[in-house]
Design a protein around this motif. Sequence first.
Motif, PDB file in Angstrom:
ATOM      1  N   GLY B  99      20.745  37.663  20.378  1.00  0.00           N
ATOM      2  CA  GLY B  99      21.266  36.767  19.360  1.00  0.00           C
ATOM      3  C   GLY B  99      21.367  35.328  19.823  1.00  0.00           C
ATOM      4  N   ALA B 100      21.305  34.417  18.863  1.00  0.00           N
ATOM      5  CA  ALA B 100      21.260  32.993  19.187  1.00  0.00           C
ATOM      6  C   ALA B 100      22.555  32.478  19.786  1.00  0.00           C
ATOM      7  N   GLY B 101      23.655  33.170  19.580  1.00  0.00           N
ATOM      8  CA  GLY B 101      24.924  32.695  20.110  1.00  0.00           C
ATOM      9  C   GLY B 101      25.074  32.892  21.598  1.00  0.00           C
ATOM     10  N   ASN B 102      24.194  33.706  22.197  1.00  0.00           N
ATOM     11  CA  ASN B 102      24.280  33.987  23.628  1.00  0.00           C
ATOM     12  C   ASN B 102      23.227  33.220  24.386  1.00  0.00           C
ATOM     13  N   THR B 103      23.650  32.511  25.395  1.00  0.00           N
ATOM     14  CA  THR B 103      22.725  31.705  26.184  1.00  0.00           C
ATOM     15  C   THR B 103      21.833  32.608  27.020  1.00  0.00           C
ATOM     16  N   ILE B 104      20.558  32.273  27.048  1.00  0.00           N
ATOM     17  CA  ILE B 104      19.597  32.976  27.892  1.00  0.00           C
ATOM     18  C   ILE B 104      19.462  32.182  29.191  1.00  0.00           C
ATOM     19  N   TYR B 105      19.729  32.843  30.305  1.00  0.00           N
ATOM     20  CA  TYR B 105      19.690  32.200  31.625  1.00  0.00           C
ATOM     21  C   TYR B 105      18.424  32.621  32.351  1.00  0.00           C
ATOM     22  N   PHE B 106      17.748  31.652  32.942  1.00  0.00           N
ATOM     23  CA  PHE B 106      16.476  31.912  33.612  1.00  0.00           C
ATOM     24  C   PHE B 106      16.624  31.929  35.125  1.00  0.00           C
ATOM     25  N   GLY B 107      15.785  32.727  35.763  1.00  0.00           N
ATOM     26  CA  GLY B 107      15.642  32.687  37.203  1.00  0.00           C
ATOM     27  C   GLY B 107      14.709  31.559  37.613  1.00  0.00           C
ATOM     28  N   GLU B 108      14.544  31.396  38.924  1.00  0.00           N
ATOM     29  CA  GLU B 108      13.676  30.324  39.424  1.00  0.00           C
ATOM     30  C   GLU B 108      12.206  30.692  39.350  1.00  0.00           C
ATOM     31  N   GLY B 109      11.930  31.958  39.116  1.00  0.00           N
ATOM     32  CA  GLY B 109      10.544  32.368  38.948  1.00  0.00           C
ATOM     33  C   GLY B 109       9.902  32.899  40.219  1.00  0.00           C
ATOM     34  N   SER B 110       8.914  33.733  40.012  1.00  0.00           N
ATOM     35  CA  SER B 110       8.061  34.215  41.103  1.00  0.00           C
ATOM     36  C   SER B 110       6.677  33.615  40.895  1.00  0.00           C
ATOM     37  N   TRP B 111       6.216  32.818  41.880  1.00  0.00           N
ATOM     38  CA  TRP B 111       4.923  32.155  41.767  1.00  0.00           C
ATOM     39  C   TRP B 111       3.862  33.076  42.339  1.00  0.00           C
TER      40      TRP B 111
END
Lengths: 109, 115
Positions: B99-111
Amino acid sequence: AQRVTQPEKLLSVFKGAPVELKCNYSYSGSPELFWYVQYSRQRLQLLLRHISRESIKGFTADLNKGETSFHLKKPFAQEEDSAMYYCALMDNQGGKLIFGQGTELSVKP
Amino acid sequence: GAGVSQSPRYKVAKRGQDVALRCDPISGHVSLFWYQQALGQGPEFLTYFQNEAQLDKSGLPSDRFFAERPEGSVSTLKIQRTQQEDSAVYLCASSLSGGAGNTIYFGEGSWLTVV
């Protein structure tokens, strides 16, 4: 089809100048729109979402359903605003984000 | 932990090799997403989990891509027989729930670089 378009790959302005990063979307229904920012060597992070009608770090964005746009604006750019900016649309089935290609903002001293 | 953690941060694989990318979401986050970001492009959705259930895998580009989250926490994205076009940053993200009310948090990524 659901799509987000950011027409500018690079936007370069001088410090203190106004900034507008363009975002257009294609979506059937009521869209949930976001701006994400990625500073150099940092992870992608939420800048603002339209449902909150908030101003973060001086940035604002207004949803214009008639023009299907969600442009990001700031009246006076700062050097620390230099980053990649991504406009994103939330799919109402499951909550996945659909991103635009991103705009690199470069604020020169 | 403080945020979404991904490992390895960098991986060079020879063409044809299998790779596994790990994601540790924020503790208690129900929703987990995988995205692929090619150079100069925005992130593109791969797959989505709610707890251990994979609810959407429509973005996986081929049957060489497989993701799992067996206990509803850590997730692994596996790519079999890697190809050069698989070279990208693989981003994991989590949120408390959908849902839009919850922030989506990202990792730094795997290159991932496939040579």
